[in-house]
Design a protein around this motif. Structure first.
Motif, mmCIF file in Angstrom:
data_model
loop_
_atom_site.group_PDB
_atom_site.id
_atom_site.type_symbol
_atom_site.label_atom_id
_atom_site.label_comp_id
_atom_site.label_asym_id
_atom_site.label_seq_id
_atom_site.Cartn_x
_atom_site.Cartn_y
_atom_site.Cartn_z
ATOM 1 N N ASP A 5 -2.445 -3.735 6.989
ATOM 2 C CA ASP A 5 -1.577 -3.226 8.040
ATOM 3 C C ASP A 5 -0.377 -4.141 8.239
ATOM 4 O OD1 ASP A 5 -3.543 -1.332 8.308
ATOM 5 O OD2 ASP A 5 -4.454 -2.274 10.062
ATOM 6 N N ALA A 6 -0.629 -5.429 8.263
ATOM 7 C CA ALA A 6 0.461 -6.394 8.437
ATOM 8 C C ALA A 6 1.414 -6.338 7.246
ATOM 9 C CB ALA A 6 -0.101 -7.801 8.597
ATOM 10 N N ARG A 7 0.856 -6.178 6.061
ATOM 11 C CA ARG A 7 1.689 -6.094 4.859
ATOM 12 C C ARG A 7 2.554 -4.834 4.896
ATOM 13 N NH1 ARG A 7 -2.108 -6.001 0.848
ATOM 14 N NH2 ARG A 7 -2.535 -8.146 1.391
ATOM 15 N N LEU A 8 1.977 -3.712 5.315
ATOM 16 C CA LEU A 8 2.739 -2.470 5.411
ATOM 17 C C LEU A 8 3.843 -2.592 6.455
ATOM 18 C CD1 LEU A 8 2.970 0.387 4.326
ATOM 19 C CD2 LEU A 8 1.343 1.113 6.064
ATOM 20 N N LEU A 9 3.539 -3.224 7.588
ATOM 21 C CA LEU A 9 4.547 -3.450 8.613
ATOM 22 C C LEU A 9 5.659 -4.348 8.095
ATOM 23 C CD1 LEU A 9 5.388 -3.023 11.580
ATOM 24 C CD2 LEU A 9 4.069 -5.053 12.133
ATOM 25 N N LEU A 10 5.294 -5.391 7.387
ATOM 26 C CA LEU A 10 6.279 -6.315 6.833
ATOM 27 C C LEU A 10 7.154 -5.628 5.784
ATOM 28 C CD1 LEU A 10 7.206 -9.299 6.835
ATOM 29 C CD2 LEU A 10 5.629 -9.648 4.938
ATOM 30 N N HIS A 11 6.543 -4.815 4.932
ATOM 31 C CA HIS A 11 7.293 -4.122 3.883
ATOM 32 C C HIS A 11 8.239 -3.075 4.448
ATOM 33 C CE1 HIS A 11 5.410 -5.439 -0.021
ATOM 34 N NE2 HIS A 11 4.655 -6.044 0.884
ATOM 35 N N VAL A 111 15.843 4.050 6.279
ATOM 36 C CA VAL A 111 15.378 2.905 5.491
ATOM 37 C C VAL A 111 13.929 2.594 5.839
ATOM 38 C CG1 VAL A 111 15.675 0.409 5.151
ATOM 39 C CG2 VAL A 111 17.653 1.920 5.101
ATOM 40 N N TRP A 112 13.580 2.633 7.131
ATOM 41 C CA TRP A 112 12.202 2.364 7.543
ATOM 42 C C TRP A 112 11.251 3.359 6.887
ATOM 43 C CZ3 TRP A 112 9.867 -1.265 10.829
ATOM 44 C CH2 TRP A 112 8.523 -1.035 11.081
ATOM 45 N N ILE A 113 11.569 4.639 6.949
ATOM 46 C CA ILE A 113 10.682 5.664 6.387
ATOM 47 C C ILE A 113 10.538 5.484 4.879
ATOM 48 C CG2 ILE A 113 10.460 8.144 5.948
ATOM 49 C CD1 ILE A 113 11.726 8.566 8.737
ATOM 50 N N ALA A 114 11.639 5.239 4.193
ATOM 51 C CA ALA A 114 11.579 5.029 2.744
ATOM 52 C C ALA A 114 10.772 3.783 2.398
ATOM 53 C CB ALA A 114 12.990 4.934 2.173
ATOM 54 N N ALA A 115 10.991 2.696 3.121
ATOM 55 C CA ALA A 115 10.271 1.452 2.848
ATOM 56 C C ALA A 115 8.792 1.583 3.185
ATOM 57 C CB ALA A 115 10.895 0.301 3.633
ATOM 58 N N GLN A 116 8.476 2.279 4.257
ATOM 59 C CA GLN A 116 7.078 2.481 4.624
ATOM 60 C C GLN A 116 6.381 3.355 3.578
ATOM 61 O OE1 GLN A 116 6.483 4.025 8.557
ATOM 62 N NE2 GLN A 116 4.278 4.183 8.316
ATOM 63 N N THR A 117 7.051 4.369 3.103
ATOM 64 C CA THR A 117 6.483 5.225 2.064
ATOM 65 C C THR A 117 6.246 4.432 0.787
ATOM 66 O OG1 THR A 117 7.618 7.132 3.006
ATOM 67 C CG2 THR A 117 6.867 7.329 0.729
ATOM 68 N N ARG A 118 7.229 3.650 0.393
ATOM 69 C CA ARG A 118 7.091 2.836 -0.823
ATOM 70 C C ARG A 118 5.966 1.810 -0.656
ATOM 71 N NH1 ARG A 118 8.545 -1.944 -3.130
ATOM 72 N NH2 ARG A 118 9.110 -1.875 -5.326
ATOM 73 N N GLY A 119 5.917 1.156 0.488
ATOM 74 C CA GLY A 119 4.869 0.172 0.733
ATOM 75 C C GLY A 119 3.480 0.783 0.716
ATOM 76 N N HIS A 120 3.348 1.982 1.268
ATOM 77 C CA HIS A 120 2.050 2.653 1.278
ATOM 78 C C HIS A 120 1.640 3.067 -0.137
ATOM 79 C CE1 HIS A 120 -1.325 4.739 2.998
ATOM 80 N NE2 HIS A 120 -1.013 5.803 2.287
ATOM 81 N N MET A 121 2.611 3.511 -0.929
ATOM 82 C CA MET A 121 2.292 3.920 -2.296
ATOM 83 C C MET A 121 1.942 2.723 -3.178
ATOM 84 S SD MET A 121 4.998 6.987 -2.893
ATOM 85 C CE MET A 121 4.344 7.415 -4.491
ATOM 86 N N LYS A 122 2.517 1.570 -2.913
ATOM 87 C CA LYS A 122 2.246 0.368 -3.698
ATOM 88 C C LYS A 122 0.981 -0.357 -3.248
ATOM 89 C CE LYS A 122 5.938 0.070 -6.341
ATOM 90 N NZ LYS A 122 5.890 -0.100 -7.769
ATOM 91 N N ALA A 123 0.540 -0.101 -2.014
ATOM 92 C CA ALA A 123 -0.637 -0.797 -1.482
ATOM 93 C C ALA A 123 -1.892 -0.326 -2.198
ATOM 94 C CB ALA A 123 -0.769 -0.543 0.019
ATOM 95 N N LYS A 124 -2.765 -1.253 -2.433
ATOM 96 C CA LYS A 124 -4.044 -0.915 -3.052
ATOM 97 C C LYS A 124 -5.085 -0.874 -1.931
ATOM 98 C CE LYS A 124 -2.933 -2.827 -7.546
ATOM 99 N NZ LYS A 124 -1.545 -2.613 -7.429
ATOM 100 N N ILE A 125 -5.128 0.271 -1.256
ATOM 101 C CA ILE A 125 -6.019 0.442 -0.117
ATOM 102 C C ILE A 125 -7.260 1.202 -0.585
ATOM 103 C CG2 ILE A 125 -6.275 1.440 2.178
ATOM 104 C CD1 ILE A 125 -3.213 1.212 2.449
ATOM 105 N N LEU A 126 -8.429 0.608 -0.358
ATOM 106 C CA LEU A 126 -9.669 1.263 -0.748
ATOM 107 C C LEU A 126 -9.933 2.458 0.155
ATOM 108 C CD1 LEU A 126 -11.903 -1.893 -1.248
ATOM 109 C CD2 LEU A 126 -10.802 -0.522 -3.022
ATOM 110 N N TYR A 127 -10.327 3.545 -0.416
ATOM 111 C CA TYR A 127 -10.663 4.700 0.398
ATOM 112 C C TYR A 127 -12.171 4.859 0.529
ATOM 113 C CZ TYR A 127 -10.962 6.876 -4.221
ATOM 114 O OH TYR A 127 -11.255 7.146 -5.521
#
Length: 145
Positions: A5-11, A111-127
């Motif tokens: 979460d912190a990484r996504l916020l930072l990204h 920019v926030w929406i684009a960066a948040q989308t990119r950060g979420h797609m790059k994150a390796k979040i276990l489902y």
């Protein structure tokens, strides 16, 4: 807040603040000090509203995952209403240039929406939670029959 979460916020926040800094420089050069102040206010508003929204949404996802989609829709509605109230409250202000504010608000949001989308797609979040899968197999592995 977990590390994902912190990484996504930072990204999302870092590119938004960088775009805001560019907007402050451009607005300051074009509209003077009031333009720079308007750009700062727009950037800060976007970071606060979108950052708080992301934190609330992540908290809801952990505590009440069944309400995640509804909470996301409600959150975006509340964010739009909050920004609309801010715009209405400061529509005739002379504290800052409203055109610089509006353009920075729009640019920073995109920019926030684009960066948040990119950060979420790059994150390796276990489902799947690997610990719960191990506990289930350990519990059922030695079942007597």
């Amino acid at each position: 807040m977990l590390s994902n979460d912190a990484r996504l916020l930072l990204h999302a926040a870092v590119p938004t603040l960088a775009a805001g800094a560019i907007a402050v420089a451009v607005s300051g050069a074009i509209a003077g000090a009031t333009g720079a102040i308007g750009a700062v206010v727009g950037t800060v508003l976007v970071v606060l509203v979108m950052g708080a929204g992301l934190a609330v949404l992540q908290s809801t996802a952990k505590k009440l995952p069944q309400l995640f989609q509804m909470m996301g829709l409600l959150l975006y509605t509340v964010q739009i209403l909050f920004v609309a109230v801010f715009l209405i409250a400061f529509k005739d202000t002379t504290l800052f240039d409203t055109k610089a504010f509006a353009l920075t608000l729009l640019a920073a949001t995109l920019v926030w929406i684009a960066a948040q989308t990119r950060g979420h797609m790059k994150a390796k979040i276990l489902y799947v939670d690997p610990d719960s899968a191990k506990a289930e197999t350990a519990k059922t592995a030695g079942s007597p029959t």
